[in-house]
Design an enzyme around this catalytic site. Structure first.
Site, PDB file in Angstrom:
ATOM      1  N   GLU B  48      12.266-106.263 -59.734  1.00  0.00           N
ATOM      2  CA  GLU B  48      11.153-105.943 -59.912  1.00  0.00           C
ATOM      3  C   GLU B  48      10.471-107.441 -60.361  1.00  0.00           C
ATOM      4  OE1 GLU B  48       9.435-103.313 -58.773  1.00  0.00           O
ATOM      5  OE2 GLU B  48      10.900-101.836 -59.015  1.00  0.00           O
ATOM      6  N   ASN B  52       7.959-110.103 -58.897  1.00  0.00           N
ATOM      7  CA  ASN B  52       6.436-110.080 -59.376  1.00  0.00           C
ATOM      8  C   ASN B  52       6.108-111.436 -59.199  1.00  0.00           C
ATOM      9  OD1 ASN B  52       6.068-107.386 -60.285  1.00  0.00           O
ATOM     10  ND2 ASN B  52       5.990-107.734 -62.234  1.00  0.00           N
ATOM     11  N   ARG B 106       1.162-102.361 -52.413  1.00  0.00           N
ATOM     12  CA  ARG B 106       2.178-101.959 -53.913  1.00  0.00           C
ATOM     13  C   ARG B 106       1.989-101.038 -54.917  1.00  0.00           C
ATOM     14  NH1 ARG B 106       5.953-104.708 -52.967  1.00  0.00           N
ATOM     15  NH2 ARG B 106       6.153-105.205 -54.735  1.00  0.00           N
TER      16      ARG B 106
END
Lengths: 111, 143
Positions: B48, B52, B106
């Protein structure tokens, strides 16, 4: 890593293989959208048998496909979800929109 | 707590490196003898954070991502850093389902998943300068 498709009655089965992260999610989205542009399906079943990892990018990809299906009155389902994928489904609330079935047969009866 | 071991890696913000980053950190963390579930948690959180950096920090341009991992007796600390655009409103970014890029499919679940899979999460960011995410997890060793 990859994605293959198989038609099963009126359901399109999407067989996923690999780790469903941002990298793979982009490839799946591209190939699935390409496939659906050629042939319309209202029911899509994702087979997670060969997926041992998924993150929020996978969630985003699934929600994106779900929104598309919703517009045409379609449905989505999943089979063979492993432990890590199940946790991601739970945390992100995916089970509410993508029911999980025991196998393709149960999915074809209930979807 | 004493530091047992530490490592730092730099790599380009390419999506192929998401899997690479997960595997490297998991391999390093295995020195603490974590359970398979704990390793899966670490891999998910790293994935994650790195995603990002790629999507939001560098917005799919090429930059450097740095991961630092520190092992203590029963804890791993992981820093994931980029020198990209930074986050204007950290509070908002951390909210479940909020995303600055809904058009890119997203889910807005990145920070929520990091918080769920790790024990503690700190985000430091300066707009225009970059972001560091610091994550901590206690490892209940199998032994």
């Amino acid at each position: 890593m990859g994605v293959t498709f198989k038609a099963y009655n009126d359901i399109l089965i999407v067989n996923l293989k690999g780790e469903l992260d941002h990298h793979m999610a982009r490839i799946v989205k591209e190939k699935l959208d390409e496939y659906l542009a050629r042939q319309t399906f209202k029911k899509i079943l994702f087979n997670f048998k060969y997926v041992n990892f998924m993150d929020s990018s996978g969630v985003g990809m699934l929600i994106g496909r779900y929104k598309h299906l919703q517009k045409i009155g379609g449905k989505m389902g999943a089979v063979n979800i492993g432990k890590q994928v199940k946790r991601i489904f739970e945390i992100s609330g995916l089970f509410n929109i993508i029911p999980c079935y025991k196998d393709e047969i149960e999915a074809s009866e209930k979807m | 707590m004493d530091i047992l071991n530490e490592m730092t890696i730099d790599f380009l913000s390419k999506s192929q490196n998401e899997a690479f980053a997960r595997v490297v950190v998991a391999a390093f963390a295995s020195q603490l003898n974590p359970t398979l579930d704990e390793l899966a948690d670490i891999k998910t959180a790293v994935s994650e954070a790195v995603t990002n950096c790629i999507i939001h920090g560098y917005e799919n341009t090429v930059g450097i991502i740095r991961i630092k991992a520190i092992l203590r007796e029963n804890e791993i600390e992981i820093w994931v850093q980029d020198w990209g655009k930074g986050i204007e409103d950290i509070e908002k970014a951390r909210q479940p389902l909020w995303t600055s890029k809904p058009e890119l499919d997203r889910s807005g679940m990145g920070f929520t998943i990091m918080e769920n899979f790790m024990d503690k999460l700190e985000v430091e960011s300066t707009p225009g300068k970059g972001t560091i995410v610091k994550m901590y997890k206690t490892i209940k060793s199998k032994n």
